[in-house]
Design an enzyme around this catalytic site. Structure first.
Site, PDB file in Angstrom:
ATOM      1  N   ILE A 101     -25.161   3.397  15.417  1.00  0.00           N
ATOM      2  CA  ILE A 101     -26.382   2.744  15.877  1.00  0.00           C
ATOM      3  C   ILE A 101     -26.068   1.652  16.889  1.00  0.00           C
ATOM      4  O   ILE A 101     -25.043   0.971  16.812  1.00  0.00           O
ATOM      5  CB  ILE A 101     -27.165   2.158  14.685  1.00  0.00           C
ATOM      6  CG1 ILE A 101     -28.591   1.769  15.107  1.00  0.00           C
ATOM      7  CG2 ILE A 101     -26.428   0.972  14.064  1.00  0.00           C
ATOM      8  CD1 ILE A 101     -29.511   1.500  13.935  1.00  0.00           C
ATOM      9  N   THR A 102     -26.966   1.484  17.854  1.00  0.00           N
ATOM     10  CA  THR A 102     -26.823   0.416  18.834  1.00  0.00           C
ATOM     11  C   THR A 102     -28.199   0.021  19.340  1.00  0.00           C
ATOM     12  O   THR A 102     -29.221   0.585  18.946  1.00  0.00           O
ATOM     13  CB  THR A 102     -25.901   0.827  19.988  1.00  0.00           C
ATOM     14  OG1 THR A 102     -25.559  -0.336  20.757  1.00  0.00           O
ATOM     15  CG2 THR A 102     -26.560   1.855  20.890  1.00  0.00           C
ATOM     16  N   TRP A 103     -28.204  -0.958  20.213  1.00  0.00           N
ATOM     17  CA  TRP A 103     -29.439  -1.449  20.828  1.00  0.00           C
ATOM     18  C   TRP A 103     -29.332  -1.296  22.331  1.00  0.00           C
ATOM     19  O   TRP A 103     -28.250  -1.469  22.909  1.00  0.00           O
ATOM     20  CB  TRP A 103     -29.659  -2.929  20.480  1.00  0.00           C
ATOM     21  CG  TRP A 103     -30.786  -3.581  21.241  1.00  0.00           C
ATOM     22  CD1 TRP A 103     -32.110  -3.597  20.908  1.00  0.00           C
ATOM     23  CD2 TRP A 103     -30.680  -4.305  22.471  1.00  0.00           C
ATOM     24  NE1 TRP A 103     -32.833  -4.283  21.849  1.00  0.00           N
ATOM     25  CE2 TRP A 103     -31.984  -4.721  22.825  1.00  0.00           C
ATOM     26  CE3 TRP A 103     -29.626  -4.629  23.326  1.00  0.00           C
ATOM     27  CZ2 TRP A 103     -32.253  -5.459  23.985  1.00  0.00           C
ATOM     28  CZ3 TRP A 103     -29.887  -5.351  24.485  1.00  0.00           C
ATOM     29  CH2 TRP A 103     -31.191  -5.761  24.794  1.00  0.00           C
ATOM     30  N   GLY A 139     -21.239   8.742  17.916  1.00  0.00           N
ATOM     31  CA  GLY A 139     -21.282   7.316  17.652  1.00  0.00           C
ATOM     32  C   GLY A 139     -22.329   6.934  16.621  1.00  0.00           C
ATOM     33  O   GLY A 139     -22.898   7.782  15.940  1.00  0.00           O
ATOM     34  N   GLY A 174     -23.781   8.113  27.679  1.00  0.00           N
ATOM     35  CA  GLY A 174     -22.771   7.473  28.508  1.00  0.00           C
ATOM     36  C   GLY A 174     -22.347   6.125  27.968  1.00  0.00           C
ATOM     37  O   GLY A 174     -21.863   6.032  26.847  1.00  0.00           O
ATOM     38  N   GLY A 231     -21.163   6.185  24.062  1.00  0.00           N
ATOM     39  CA  GLY A 231     -21.692   7.213  23.172  1.00  0.00           C
ATOM     40  C   GLY A 231     -22.089   8.415  24.012  1.00  0.00           C
ATOM     41  O   GLY A 231     -22.892   8.276  24.939  1.00  0.00           O
ATOM     42  N   ALA A 291     -20.237  -0.410  25.194  1.00  0.00           N
ATOM     43  CA  ALA A 291     -20.137   0.660  24.198  1.00  0.00           C
ATOM     44  C   ALA A 291     -20.251   2.019  24.874  1.00  0.00           C
ATOM     45  O   ALA A 291     -20.885   2.158  25.929  1.00  0.00           O
ATOM     46  CB  ALA A 291     -21.235   0.509  23.148  1.00  0.00           C
ATOM     47  N   CYS A 344     -22.715  -0.342  16.338  1.00  0.00           N
ATOM     48  CA  CYS A 344     -21.699   0.705  16.413  1.00  0.00           C
ATOM     49  C   CYS A 344     -20.956   0.889  15.095  1.00  0.00           C
ATOM     50  O   CYS A 344     -19.847   1.434  15.058  1.00  0.00           O
ATOM     51  CB  CYS A 344     -20.714   0.437  17.551  1.00  0.00           C
ATOM     52  SG  CYS A 344     -21.508   0.341  19.169  1.00  0.00           S
ATOM     53  N   ARG A 391     -26.368  12.081  20.459  1.00  0.00           N
ATOM     54  CA  ARG A 391     -25.040  11.671  20.929  1.00  0.00           C
ATOM     55  C   ARG A 391     -24.127  11.405  19.742  1.00  0.00           C
ATOM     56  O   ARG A 391     -24.554  11.321  18.589  1.00  0.00           O
ATOM     57  CB  ARG A 391     -25.153  10.399  21.777  1.00  0.00           C
ATOM     58  CG  ARG A 391     -25.715   9.216  21.018  1.00  0.00           C
ATOM     59  CD  ARG A 391     -25.524   7.901  21.758  1.00  0.00           C
ATOM     60  NE  ARG A 391     -26.261   6.819  21.136  1.00  0.00           N
ATOM     61  CZ  ARG A 391     -25.885   6.169  20.050  1.00  0.00           C
ATOM     62  NH1 ARG A 391     -24.762   6.504  19.433  1.00  0.00           N
ATOM     63  NH2 ARG A 391     -26.621   5.182  19.543  1.00  0.00           N
TER      64      ARG A 391
END
Length: 231
Positions: A74-76, A72, A154, A143, A141, A172, A70
């Site tokens: 980094i995220t959790w 964007g 999504g 992505g 968020a 992010c 995707r």
């Protein structure tokens, strides 16, 4: 009016499992074998890094990260966070991102939380108070990936998740902002199960579609049957 299949996948869903299902549904949707579909779930705890993730944004303690296709950074994802994966035919990517953000804006409003968009940043935000030293706080968020005119990935909306999961990363890629949740903003615990009916309604409205429930088993069967017919 178009139709949108809503598929609830449940809780503690491994990221790789949902990603594999997305790819299968995407392949069938791209050739017209399925209607627009949205997967709703809570992941087992996981860090995922989009294509724009910088090295300094990753955990420095060796925590595993899944690199994904995707956009964007980094995220959790994990318990207490609602994740929505719309797999839908679209035209304009920018318009689509705004549609996802508007759906989150409306969901948050349903719980009395006012969020907004921030110029240059995707997702939805609780405005900060510079005079009080409070930064903007990310509540949701976005992505996505678009291939053959069909979306994957999504948005993720924080409901009742543990915010400490974000302490190991630069969420992010934004280091000068905070992270919040519906529970933190309202002062009461708002779990994903409570949010799901509102999310289904707002997603259908955002897409201008009629939503209907589809069981995971029926989706898998439809994907399999469609693949056999095409194969």
């Amino acid at each position: 009016m178009s139709r949108l299949a809503i598929v609830r996948l449940g809780v503690d869903v491994p990221y790789e499992q949902a990603w594999a299902l997305q790819r299968r549904v995407h392949a069938r949707r791209a050739v017209g074998g399925l209607t627009d579909t949205c997967l709703l779930l809570e992941h087992a705890p996981v860090y995922t890094a989009g294509k724009r993730t910088a090295a300094h944004e990753r955990p420095v303690d060796g925590t595993p990260v899944i690199d994904v296709d995707r956009g964007g950074r980094i995220t959790w994802h994990g318990p207490g966070q609602l994740v929505a994966y719309p797999i839908v035919k679209i035209g304009d990517v920018g318009v689509y991102v705004r549609v996802l953000e508007e759906a989150m804006v409306q969901i948050c409003a349903d719980f009395g939380v006012a969020v907004t968009r921030v110029e240059g940043r995707s997702g939805v935000w609780v405005p900060g108070d510079p005079a009080a030293g409070l930064p903007d706080r990310a509540l949701g968020a976005v992505g996505i990936r678009v291939s053959r005119g069909v979306t994957m990935h999504g948005f993720a909306l924080n409901c009742a998740n543990d915010p400490s999961w974000f302490n190991r990363i630069v969420p992010c890629g934004i280091g000068d902002a905070g992270v919040s949740s519906l529970s933190a903003e309202t002062g009461r615990r708002i779990v994903v199960d409570e949010v799901l009916p509102y999310a289904e309604k707002r997603l259908a409205e955002a897409f201008g579609a009629e939503a209907y429930d589809l069981h995971e088993e029926d989706l898998v069967q439809a994907v399999t049957e469609s693949a056999h017919k095409r194969g």
